[in-house]
Design a protein around this motif. Sequence first.
Motif, PDB file in Angstrom:
ATOM      1  N   LEU A   1       8.210   3.366   1.470  1.00 37.46           N
ATOM      2  CA  LEU A   1       6.853   3.361   2.016  1.00 37.46           C
ATOM      3  C   LEU A   1       6.848   3.639   3.512  1.00 37.46           C
ATOM      4  O   LEU A   1       5.990   4.376   4.008  1.00 37.46           O
ATOM      5  N   VAL A   2       7.790   3.055   4.228  1.00 30.98           N
ATOM      6  CA  VAL A   2       7.856   3.294   5.679  1.00 30.98           C
ATOM      7  C   VAL A   2       8.142   4.761   5.961  1.00 30.98           C
ATOM      8  O   VAL A   2       7.504   5.385   6.828  1.00 30.98           O
ATOM      9  N   ASP A   3       9.089   5.323   5.238  1.00 37.45           N
ATOM     10  CA  ASP A   3       9.411   6.744   5.420  1.00 37.45           C
ATOM     11  C   ASP A   3       8.231   7.635   5.052  1.00 37.45           C
ATOM     12  O   ASP A   3       8.103   8.761   5.557  1.00 37.45           O
ATOM     13  N   GLY A   4       7.340   7.124   4.179  1.00 35.82           N
ATOM     14  CA  GLY A   4       6.161   7.893   3.792  1.00 35.82           C
ATOM     15  C   GLY A   4       4.977   7.707   4.713  1.00 35.82           C
ATOM     16  O   GLY A   4       3.902   8.269   4.450  1.00 35.82           O
ATOM     17  N   GLY A   5       5.159   6.937   5.785  1.00 33.47           N
ATOM     18  CA  GLY A   5       4.099   6.809   6.787  1.00 33.47           C
ATOM     19  C   GLY A   5       3.471   5.439   6.911  1.00 33.47           C
ATOM     20  O   GLY A   5       2.632   5.230   7.798  1.00 33.47           O
ATOM     21  N   SER A   6       3.835   4.482   6.068  1.00 31.95           N
ATOM     22  CA  SER A   6       3.268   3.145   6.174  1.00 31.95           C
ATOM     23  C   SER A   6       3.898   2.375   7.335  1.00 31.95           C
ATOM     24  O   SER A   6       5.075   2.558   7.648  1.00 31.95           O
ATOM     25  N   ARG A   7       3.111   1.511   7.955  1.00 31.45           N
ATOM     26  CA  ARG A   7       3.672   0.622   8.959  1.00 31.45           C
ATOM     27  C   ARG A   7       4.567  -0.400   8.252  1.00 31.45           C
ATOM     28  O   ARG A   7       4.284  -0.783   7.113  1.00 31.45           O
ATOM     29  N   PRO A   8       5.618  -0.871   8.921  1.00 28.40           N
ATOM     30  CA  PRO A   8       6.534  -1.814   8.263  1.00 28.40           C
ATOM     31  C   PRO A   8       5.837  -3.041   7.684  1.00 28.40           C
ATOM     32  O   PRO A   8       6.149  -3.451   6.559  1.00 28.40           O
ATOM     33  N   ASP A   9       4.894  -3.633   8.419  1.00 25.23           N
ATOM     34  CA  ASP A   9       4.208  -4.814   7.897  1.00 25.23           C
ATOM     35  C   ASP A   9       3.385  -4.482   6.658  1.00 25.23           C
ATOM     36  O   ASP A   9       3.337  -5.257   5.693  1.00 25.23           O
ATOM     37  N   ASP A  10       2.722  -3.308   6.698  1.00 22.91           N
ATOM     38  CA  ASP A  10       1.933  -2.891   5.535  1.00 22.91           C
ATOM     39  C   ASP A  10       2.829  -2.594   4.331  1.00 22.91           C
ATOM     40  O   ASP A  10       2.473  -2.899   3.186  1.00 22.91           O
ATOM     41  N   ALA A  11       3.984  -2.001   4.606  1.00 24.31           N
ATOM     42  CA  ALA A  11       4.923  -1.695   3.530  1.00 24.31           C
ATOM     43  C   ALA A  11       5.439  -2.980   2.883  1.00 24.31           C
ATOM     44  O   ALA A  11       5.507  -3.085   1.654  1.00 24.31           O
ATOM     45  N   GLU A  12       5.783  -3.951   3.702  1.00 24.94           N
ATOM     46  CA  GLU A  12       6.251  -5.235   3.170  1.00 24.94           C
ATOM     47  C   GLU A  12       5.173  -5.890   2.308  1.00 24.94           C
ATOM     48  O   GLU A  12       5.448  -6.424   1.230  1.00 24.94           O
ATOM     49  N   ALA A  13       3.946  -5.846   2.785  1.00 25.40           N
ATOM     50  CA  ALA A  13       2.850  -6.473   2.045  1.00 25.40           C
ATOM     51  C   ALA A  13       2.599  -5.761   0.723  1.00 25.40           C
ATOM     52  O   ALA A  13       2.345  -6.407  -0.314  1.00 25.40           O
ATOM     53  N   ALA A  14       2.671  -4.444   0.726  1.00 26.93           N
ATOM     54  CA  ALA A  14       2.437  -3.676  -0.498  1.00 26.93           C
ATOM     55  C   ALA A  14       3.527  -3.950  -1.535  1.00 26.93           C
ATOM     56  O   ALA A  14       3.245  -4.119  -2.731  1.00 26.93           O
ATOM     57  N   VAL A  15       4.767  -4.003  -1.080  1.00 25.58           N
ATOM     58  CA  VAL A  15       5.867  -4.277  -2.004  1.00 25.58           C
ATOM     59  C   VAL A  15       5.767  -5.703  -2.544  1.00 25.58           C
ATOM     60  O   VAL A  15       5.991  -5.951  -3.737  1.00 25.58           O
TER      61      VAL A  15
END
Length: 239
Positions: free
Chosen positions: A84-98
């Motif tokens: 997700l981060v590599d796809g453009g998500s911010r790290p915090d948003d990526a963690e929350a989505a996962v």
Amino acid sequence: MIDPLEGIDLVIFDKDGTLIGFDTMWTDWAVALGDRLSATVGRDVRPTLFLVLGYDEATGTATAGGGLASTPMARLRQLTVAVLVDGGSRPDDAEAAVAQAWFAPDPEHLSHPLADLRALLGALREDGRRIAIATSDDRDPTQRTLAVLGVADLVDATVCADDGLPVKPAPDMVLHVCERLGVDPQRAAMVGDSPADLRMARSAGAGRVIGVLTGVGERDDLEPLADLVIGSVEQLRIA
């Protein structure tokens, strides 16, 4: 028939793809995770996620060298966040989505034995051999799997991905089991379906390295690393 375990006092089995069906447990999980994660972030992340996990969508199978084959769950989760981060998500948003999409397969419903495991392990023990499990899965699902299969009492030792040891293909799991049970690695056999299983055994100096064709590895993947490649663990039962 020649006994493939002649001279062996300890048989160490991988779990998924060796004792129980791999695809039933993990490929459906990969697809469901891709669907859930894509819905959570509002874009299709499945192609990249499947590449990282080593899931071939065209064939519906896991690849021998991919993440699903031998990567612990904690690391798979980290890799999923990185997708997700590599796809453009911010790290915090990526963690929350996962965190929202993540789940683990249920071993009590998805563990399908690849042989009559109680008969197999019982026969090995009757021959004086000890039994161990070395798996890239975590301890809780591993113990639940052995319990639901009715073989927990036949296993002398288990070593799992969250036990704090270096994981496959490092030799540590095999060496740890051998030390714990007081068996020289040269008197131990490793049985597994992936190249990582066999490389682990080789680097640990295991006396017998046996590949099985019931999981992620094809014959061409396993033969260069194995002393013997068999169709199924059922072939370890010697009449």
